[in-house]
Write a protein that holds these residues in place. Structure first.
Motif, PDB file in Angstrom:
ATOM      1  N   SER A   1       3.411 -12.697  10.212  1.00  0.00           N
ATOM      2  CA  SER A   1       3.475 -12.697  11.677  1.00  0.00           C
ATOM      3  C   SER A   1       4.350 -11.579  12.217  1.00  0.00           C
ATOM      4  CB  SER A   1       4.010 -14.050  12.187  1.00  0.00           C
ATOM      5  OG  SER A   1       5.293 -14.328  11.640  1.00  0.00           O
ATOM      6  N   GLN A   2       5.255 -11.094  11.375  1.00  0.00           N
ATOM      7  CA  GLN A   2       6.134  -9.994  11.772  1.00  0.00           C
ATOM      8  C   GLN A   2       6.234  -8.990  10.637  1.00  0.00           C
ATOM      9  OE1 GLN A   2       7.746  -9.649  14.755  1.00  0.00           O
ATOM     10  NE2 GLN A   2       6.974 -11.587  15.584  1.00  0.00           N
ATOM     11  N   GLY A   3       6.204  -7.713  10.990  1.00  0.00           N
ATOM     12  CA  GLY A   3       6.344  -6.678   9.970  1.00  0.00           C
ATOM     13  C   GLY A   3       5.549  -5.434  10.315  1.00  0.00           C
ATOM     14  N   LYS A   4       5.459  -4.546   9.357  1.00  0.00           N
ATOM     15  CA  LYS A   4       4.715  -3.305   9.562  1.00  0.00           C
ATOM     16  C   LYS A   4       3.838  -3.015   8.357  1.00  0.00           C
ATOM     17  CE  LYS A   4       7.940  -0.828  12.615  1.00  0.00           C
ATOM     18  NZ  LYS A   4       8.792   0.390  12.738  1.00  0.00           N
ATOM     19  N   LEU A   5       2.726  -2.401   8.618  1.00  0.00           N
ATOM     20  CA  LEU A   5       1.839  -1.915   7.564  1.00  0.00           C
ATOM     21  C   LEU A   5       1.767  -0.398   7.671  1.00  0.00           C
ATOM     22  CD1 LEU A   5      -1.125  -4.448   7.883  1.00  0.00           C
ATOM     23  CD2 LEU A   5       0.518  -4.357   6.009  1.00  0.00           C
ATOM     24  N   TYR A   6       1.902   0.270   6.544  1.00  0.00           N
ATOM     25  CA  TYR A   6       1.777   1.724   6.516  1.00  0.00           C
ATOM     26  C   TYR A   6       0.606   2.086   5.610  1.00  0.00           C
ATOM     27  CZ  TYR A   6       6.591   1.689   8.283  1.00  0.00           C
ATOM     28  OH  TYR A   6       7.725   1.463   9.027  1.00  0.00           O
ATOM     29  N   ILE A   7      -0.307   2.880   6.124  1.00  0.00           N
ATOM     30  CA  ILE A   7      -1.367   3.418   5.274  1.00  0.00           C
ATOM     31  C   ILE A   7      -0.887   4.786   4.803  1.00  0.00           C
ATOM     32  CG2 ILE A   7      -3.756   4.168   5.133  1.00  0.00           C
ATOM     33  CD1 ILE A   7      -4.460   2.115   7.230  1.00  0.00           C
ATOM     34  N   GLN A   8      -0.828   4.955   3.493  1.00  0.00           N
ATOM     35  CA  GLN A   8      -0.239   6.163   2.921  1.00  0.00           C
ATOM     36  C   GLN A   8      -1.235   6.894   2.022  1.00  0.00           C
ATOM     37  OE1 GLN A   8       2.862   3.943   0.879  1.00  0.00           O
ATOM     38  NE2 GLN A   8       4.392   4.628   2.348  1.00  0.00           N
ATOM     39  N   LYS A   9      -0.974   8.171   1.820  1.00  0.00           N
ATOM     40  CA  LYS A   9      -1.716   8.937   0.833  1.00  0.00           C
ATOM     41  C   LYS A   9      -0.741   9.845   0.100  1.00  0.00           C
ATOM     42  CE  LYS A   9      -3.108  13.016   3.553  1.00  0.00           C
ATOM     43  NZ  LYS A   9      -4.269  13.840   3.971  1.00  0.00           N
ATOM     44  N   ILE A  10      -1.149  10.301  -1.076  1.00  0.00           N
ATOM     45  CA  ILE A  10      -0.280  11.176  -1.861  1.00  0.00           C
ATOM     46  C   ILE A  10      -0.470  12.620  -1.414  1.00  0.00           C
ATOM     47  CG2 ILE A  10       0.171  12.105  -4.153  1.00  0.00           C
ATOM     48  CD1 ILE A  10      -0.449   9.422  -5.330  1.00  0.00           C
ATOM     49  N   VAL A  11       0.622  13.247  -1.045  1.00  0.00           N
ATOM     50  CA  VAL A  11       0.638  14.670  -0.704  1.00  0.00           C
ATOM     51  C   VAL A  11       1.577  15.337  -1.697  1.00  0.00           C
ATOM     52  CG1 VAL A  11       1.167  16.413   1.032  1.00  0.00           C
ATOM     53  CG2 VAL A  11       0.197  14.207   1.731  1.00  0.00           C
ATOM     54  N   ASP A  12       1.042  16.235  -2.518  1.00  0.00           N
ATOM     55  CA  ASP A  12       1.788  16.788  -3.649  1.00  0.00           C
ATOM     56  C   ASP A  12       2.125  15.631  -4.592  1.00  0.00           C
ATOM     57  OD1 ASP A  12       1.604  19.405  -2.693  1.00  0.00           O
ATOM     58  OD2 ASP A  12       3.397  19.166  -1.449  1.00  0.00           O
ATOM     59  N   THR A  13       3.388  15.210  -4.625  1.00  0.00           N
ATOM     60  CA  THR A  13       3.749  14.086  -5.495  1.00  0.00           C
ATOM     61  C   THR A  13       4.407  12.952  -4.716  1.00  0.00           C
ATOM     62  OG1 THR A  13       5.868  15.161  -5.992  1.00  0.00           O
ATOM     63  CG2 THR A  13       4.045  15.572  -7.513  1.00  0.00           C
ATOM     64  N   SER A  14       4.327  12.998  -3.390  1.00  0.00           N
ATOM     65  CA  SER A  14       4.992  11.991  -2.557  1.00  0.00           C
ATOM     66  C   SER A  14       3.991  11.206  -1.721  1.00  0.00           C
ATOM     67  CB  SER A  14       6.016  12.662  -1.627  1.00  0.00           C
ATOM     68  OG  SER A  14       6.978  13.378  -2.354  1.00  0.00           O
ATOM     69  N   LEU A  15       4.332   9.954  -1.433  1.00  0.00           N
ATOM     70  CA  LEU A  15       3.527   9.136  -0.545  1.00  0.00           C
ATOM     71  C   LEU A  15       3.917   9.434   0.900  1.00  0.00           C
ATOM     72  CD1 LEU A  15       3.481   5.658  -2.337  1.00  0.00           C
ATOM     73  CD2 LEU A  15       1.507   7.102  -1.836  1.00  0.00           C
ATOM     74  N   VAL A  16       2.913   9.761   1.705  1.00  0.00           N
ATOM     75  CA  VAL A  16       3.135  10.108   3.109  1.00  0.00           C
ATOM     76  C   VAL A  16       2.321   9.162   3.991  1.00  0.00           C
ATOM     77  CG1 VAL A  16       2.877  11.894   4.870  1.00  0.00           C
ATOM     78  CG2 VAL A  16       3.564  12.519   2.540  1.00  0.00           C
ATOM     79  N   ALA A  17       2.957   8.584   5.004  1.00  0.00           N
ATOM     80  CA  ALA A  17       2.270   7.659   5.902  1.00  0.00           C
ATOM     81  C   ALA A  17       1.323   8.423   6.829  1.00  0.00           C
ATOM     82  CB  ALA A  17       3.285   6.875   6.726  1.00  0.00           C
ATOM     83  N   ILE A  18       0.081   7.939   6.918  1.00  0.00           N
ATOM     84  CA  ILE A  18      -0.892   8.560   7.821  1.00  0.00           C
ATOM     85  C   ILE A  18      -1.242   7.622   8.983  1.00  0.00           C
ATOM     86  CG2 ILE A  18      -1.852  10.116   6.098  1.00  0.00           C
ATOM     87  CD1 ILE A  18      -4.105   8.159   5.626  1.00  0.00           C
ATOM     88  N   ASP A  19      -0.760   6.390   8.912  1.00  0.00           N
ATOM     89  CA  ASP A  19      -0.919   5.460  10.028  1.00  0.00           C
ATOM     90  C   ASP A  19       0.111   4.346   9.885  1.00  0.00           C
ATOM     91  OD1 ASP A  19      -1.844   4.361  12.346  1.00  0.00           O
ATOM     92  OD2 ASP A  19      -3.685   3.526  11.496  1.00  0.00           O
ATOM     93  N   THR A  20       0.619   3.892  11.024  1.00  0.00           N
ATOM     94  CA  THR A  20       1.590   2.796  11.060  1.00  0.00           C
ATOM     95  C   THR A  20       1.047   1.698  11.957  1.00  0.00           C
ATOM     96  OG1 THR A  20       3.445   4.337  10.770  1.00  0.00           O
ATOM     97  CG2 THR A  20       3.959   2.130  11.601  1.00  0.00           C
ATOM     98  N   ILE A  21       1.036   0.486  11.447  1.00  0.00           N
ATOM     99  CA  ILE A  21       0.500  -0.652  12.198  1.00  0.00           C
ATOM    100  C   ILE A  21       1.594  -1.707  12.337  1.00  0.00           C
ATOM    101  CG2 ILE A  21      -1.297  -2.422  12.282  1.00  0.00           C
ATOM    102  CD1 ILE A  21      -2.803  -0.574  10.185  1.00  0.00           C
ATOM    103  N   VAL A  22       1.944  -2.040  13.562  1.00  0.00           N
ATOM    104  CA  VAL A  22       2.971  -3.050  13.825  1.00  0.00           C
ATOM    105  C   VAL A  22       2.316  -4.424  13.931  1.00  0.00           C
ATOM    106  CG1 VAL A  22       4.770  -3.831  15.397  1.00  0.00           C
ATOM    107  CG2 VAL A  22       4.430  -1.385  15.022  1.00  0.00           C
ATOM    108  N   ILE A  23       2.798  -5.367  13.114  1.00  0.00           N
ATOM    109  CA  ILE A  23       2.312  -6.745  13.161  1.00  0.00           C
ATOM    110  C   ILE A  23       3.318  -7.566  13.962  1.00  0.00           C
ATOM    111  CG2 ILE A  23       1.617  -8.759  11.830  1.00  0.00           C
ATOM    112  CD1 ILE A  23      -0.160  -6.350  11.343  1.00  0.00           C
ATOM    113  N   ASP A  24       2.913  -8.042  15.108  1.00  0.00           N
ATOM    114  CA  ASP A  24       3.809  -8.815  15.977  1.00  0.00           C
ATOM    115  C   ASP A  24       3.031  -9.981  16.583  1.00  0.00           C
ATOM    116  OD1 ASP A  24       5.881  -9.723  17.482  1.00  0.00           O
ATOM    117  OD2 ASP A  24       5.857  -8.093  18.946  1.00  0.00           O
TER     118      ASP A  24
END
Length: 240
Positions: free
Chosen positions: A37-60
């Protein structure tokens, strides 16, 4: 008639607004995390060798979530769950995204284990591979346990037997993975598995997978990566 024209105009305007809001997105993800019911979801992809968020979804208090993304070709993305209070080891869910409509359903308590992902052929193939991979991993864990027992007891004969079985298991896993990647070389998951699971395999196997890719897959993100990787490996092994 005038009323119908007004309704039609409103529909056209609404459709145009939606298209503009999502830009050139070609991937629509919808889902639900049961119990969250509360929290955040991040959709990530690998860029070089790091995970980078490409979308942020707020769950409220929302029951579900959705995301509109633009991807150049099918690729592995990651759905990261930030519960806000705890940092569980199962908070990152990999999924093989491809253009179209996808659905991700899971639960807050067992985010990784309960995940059900639909709408992607590559994802289904990847899940088939993971099922067999887990069997190999379980067999390896059994051998690790036997190795520790033999080491503690000083049983040299058992140690030799465990080592021989470990070598055989490793060869079987590599051969299975090579054959699986070859069998699915007409899907982007084929070169992905080659790169992520058997990158250190004999170059002849990787090159065979490369040559087996369909023209479409060869021009995909992982197809290009595999082509470059094989070329670099050949060059490096030639100069050694």
């Amino acid at each position: 008639m005038k009323r119908f024209a007004l309704i039609l105009s409103a529909f056209v305007l609404l459709t145009a607004c939606k298209k503009e809001a999502h830009g050139d997105a070609n991937l629509h993800i919808t889902g639900n995390i049961k119990g969250l019911s509360q929290g955040k979801l991040y959709i990530q992809k690998i860029v070089d060798t790091s995970l980078v968020a490409i979308d942020t979804i707020v769950i409220d208090g929302k029951k579900g979530f959705e995301s509109h993304l633009k991807i150049d070709s099918p690729q592995m993305l990651y759905l990261f769950l930030d519960r806000g209070q705890t940092n569980s080891v199962d908070n990152n869910l990999p999924f093989f995204a491809e253009p179209g409509n996808m659905t991700i359903e899971s639960s807050n308590e067992e985010f990784f284990a309960r995940a059900k992902i639909t709408g992607s052929k590559n994802q289904k193939i990847y899940e088939d591979y993971v099922t067999i991979k887990n069997r190999f991993n379980n067999d390896n864990l059994d051998l690790v346990k036997k190795n520790l027992e033999a080491t503690r007891s000083g049983n040299v004969k058992q140690l030799d037997s465990v080592m021989a079985k470990s070598d055989q298991l490793l060869k079987r896993r590599y051969l299975y993975t090579v054959n699986f990647a070859l069998k699915n070389a007409d899907h982007e998951v084929g070169p992905y598995i080659a790169l992520s699971e058997i990158y250190d395999a004999n170059i002849k196997y990787l090159d065979t997978i490369r040559k087996s890719m369909s023209p479409k897959v060869a021009q995909s993100h992982y197809g290009k990566m595999l082509t470059k990787f094989v070329a670099d490996r050949k060059k490096a092994e030639t100069t050694e």
